[in-house]
Scaffold this motif. Structure first.
Motif, PDB file in Angstrom:
ATOM      1  N   SER A   1       0.811  -1.220   0.000  1.00 35.18           N
ATOM      2  CA  SER A   1       0.000   0.000   0.000  1.00 35.18           C
ATOM      3  C   SER A   1       0.842   1.266   0.000  1.00 35.18           C
ATOM      4  O   SER A   1       0.461   2.268  -0.613  1.00 35.18           O
ATOM      5  N   GLY A   2       1.977   1.254   0.698  1.00 34.38           N
ATOM      6  CA  GLY A   2       2.822   2.440   0.722  1.00 34.38           C
ATOM      7  C   GLY A   2       3.292   2.811  -0.668  1.00 34.38           C
ATOM      8  O   GLY A   2       3.229   3.979  -1.080  1.00 34.38           O
ATOM      9  N   ALA A   3       3.757   1.810  -1.431  1.00 35.65           N
ATOM     10  CA  ALA A   3       4.187   2.055  -2.804  1.00 35.65           C
ATOM     11  C   ALA A   3       3.008   2.488  -3.669  1.00 35.65           C
ATOM     12  O   ALA A   3       3.133   3.375  -4.532  1.00 35.65           O
ATOM     13  N   VAL A   4       1.840   1.889  -3.450  1.00 37.44           N
ATOM     14  CA  VAL A   4       0.645   2.237  -4.224  1.00 37.44           C
ATOM     15  C   VAL A   4       0.230   3.679  -3.951  1.00 37.44           C
ATOM     16  O   VAL A   4      -0.108   4.430  -4.880  1.00 37.44           O
ATOM     17  N   TYR A   5       0.267   4.097  -2.694  1.00 38.76           N
ATOM     18  CA  TYR A   5      -0.098   5.477  -2.369  1.00 38.76           C
ATOM     19  C   TYR A   5       0.912   6.463  -2.960  1.00 38.76           C
ATOM     20  O   TYR A   5       0.543   7.575  -3.360  1.00 38.76           O
ATOM     21  N   ALA A   6       2.176   6.081  -3.016  1.00 34.74           N
ATOM     22  CA  ALA A   6       3.166   6.941  -3.671  1.00 34.74           C
ATOM     23  C   ALA A   6       2.823   7.086  -5.152  1.00 34.74           C
ATOM     24  O   ALA A   6       2.895   8.187  -5.715  1.00 34.74           O
ATOM     25  N   LEU A   7       2.425   5.980  -5.795  1.00 35.23           N
ATOM     26  CA  LEU A   7       2.004   6.044  -7.194  1.00 35.23           C
ATOM     27  C   LEU A   7       0.782   6.943  -7.359  1.00 35.23           C
ATOM     28  O   LEU A   7       0.677   7.697  -8.335  1.00 35.23           O
ATOM     29  N   MET A   8      -0.162   6.860  -6.412  1.00 39.84           N
ATOM     30  CA  MET A   8      -1.357   7.703  -6.479  1.00 39.84           C
ATOM     31  C   MET A   8      -0.986   9.183  -6.483  1.00 39.84           C
ATOM     32  O   MET A   8      -1.537   9.979  -7.260  1.00 39.84           O
ATOM     33  N   ALA A   9      -0.076   9.563  -5.603  1.00 42.62           N
ATOM     34  CA  ALA A   9       0.325  10.972  -5.523  1.00 42.62           C
ATOM     35  C   ALA A   9       0.977  11.421  -6.827  1.00 42.62           C
ATOM     36  O   ALA A   9       0.706  12.523  -7.330  1.00 42.62           O
ATOM     37  N   VAL A  10       1.831  10.567  -7.385  1.00 43.73           N
ATOM     38  CA  VAL A  10       2.478  10.897  -8.657  1.00 43.73           C
ATOM     39  C   VAL A  10       1.437  10.964  -9.777  1.00 43.73           C
ATOM     40  O   VAL A  10       1.510  11.834 -10.658  1.00 43.73           O
ATOM     41  N   PHE A  11       0.440  10.082  -9.724  1.00 52.59           N
ATOM     42  CA  PHE A  11      -0.594  10.065 -10.752  1.00 52.59           C
ATOM     43  C   PHE A  11      -1.424  11.348 -10.733  1.00 52.59           C
ATOM     44  O   PHE A  11      -1.835  11.848 -11.794  1.00 52.59           O
ATOM     45  N   VAL A  12      -1.684  11.889  -9.551  1.00 55.09           N
ATOM     46  CA  VAL A  12      -2.384  13.176  -9.464  1.00 55.09           C
ATOM     47  C   VAL A  12      -1.590  14.247 -10.213  1.00 55.09           C
ATOM     48  O   VAL A  12      -2.156  15.052 -10.969  1.00 55.09           O
ATOM     49  N   ALA A  13      -0.269  14.253 -10.011  1.00 59.55           N
ATOM     50  CA  ALA A  13       0.579  15.235 -10.694  1.00 59.55           C
ATOM     51  C   ALA A  13       0.576  15.001 -12.203  1.00 59.55           C
ATOM     52  O   ALA A  13       0.578  15.957 -12.992  1.00 59.55           O
ATOM     53  N   ILE A  14       0.576  13.733 -12.616  1.00 61.60           N
ATOM     54  CA  ILE A  14       0.527  13.419 -14.043  1.00 61.60           C
ATOM     55  C   ILE A  14      -0.772  13.945 -14.652  1.00 61.60           C
ATOM     56  O   ILE A  14      -0.781  14.589 -15.710  1.00 61.60           O
ATOM     57  N   ALA A  15      -1.894  13.651 -13.987  1.00 65.10           N
ATOM     58  CA  ALA A  15      -3.193  14.103 -14.486  1.00 65.10           C
ATOM     59  C   ALA A  15      -3.260  15.622 -14.542  1.00 65.10           C
ATOM     60  O   ALA A  15      -3.799  16.204 -15.499  1.00 65.10           O
TER      61      ALA A  15
END
Length: 229
Positions: free
Chosen positions: A127-141
């Motif tokens: 989950s920690g890695a997944v949440y890091a991806l989520m934060a990066v994905f917000v920036a990508i979007a």
């Protein structure tokens, strides 16, 4: 189909396969898919728990290995689905090597947060890695200026709500991964140069690793308050 998924996002796909293989090993060792960490030698060796991290030179590696462990098949399936779907977008934007760095740094950053703020609870999960991806994905979007920003924020909000409402879920692990991802997003979008992006990612990763090592060293000194802040 598997070959097509791998071509789309090789790092995300390989990470999913690794997590599934680790789950299978723990399930075989424990003879259970629901209590797969019970009586599992691999689970005992990799679970994130501060009192066990100074028992050998490899103890701090639990900060990374714990990200491959999952407590039950449901826990594992949720994380691998999210990891692949969001990781695929990250690989399309930054490439596979940087995505691998995001996953590793997110996992270690989340573990460091748990060790400092919630060290008394054994913790596992990607989950920690997944949440890091989520934060990066917000920036990508946001960088694409499309409607995915709202969807990404809703995804984070729903997952945080689930975290708060569900007993036994690591709030600090999720918040740590999210914060690490936010720092990574700033580093990755702060420049267009690949070398500079790697330097930024390396700096965030170095801070996360240092936080883990300092916390383990502090505990190993025998400080009676080492499990409580």
């Amino acid at each position: 189909m598997a070959r097509n998924l791998y071509r789309q996002a090789p790092v995300s796909a390989a990470t999913v396969v690794l997590i599934v293989l680790v789950f299978v090993v723990t399930a075989v060792q424990s003879r259970s898919i629901t209590g797969n960490l019970d009586d599992s030698g691999l689970g005992d060796a990799w679970i994130l728990y501060l009192p066990l991290m100074d028992d050998s030179a490899f103890g701090p590696l639990r900060a990374l290995g714990s990200g491959l462990l999952h407590a039950g098949i449901g826990h594992m399936l949720i994380n691998v689905v999210l990891l692949f779907l969001i990781g695929r977008e990250t690989e399309a934007t930054f490439g596979s090597p940087l995505t691998a760095g995001i996953l590793v740094t997110g996992a270690v950053g989340a573990s460091a947060t748990v060790l400092w703020w919630s060290p008394e609870y054994p913790t596992v999960g990607a989950s920690g890695a997944v949440y890091a991806l989520m934060a990066v994905f917000v920036a990508i979007a946001y960088s694409r200026k499309n409607s995915q920003v709202g969807g990404a924020l809703v995804l984070i909000g729903v997952n945080l709500a689930y975290t708060l409402m569900t007993p036994g879920v690591s709030l600090w692990g999720h918040l740590g991964g999210l914060a690490t991802g936010a720092l990574l997003a700033a580093a990755l979008f702060g420049t267009r140069r690949t070398t500079a992006r790697w330097l930024g990612l390396g700096a965030v990763c170095a801070v996360a690793v240092a936080a883990v090592l300092i916390r383990v060293a502090e505990f190993s000194t025998g400080d009676p308050g080492a499990l409580l802040l």
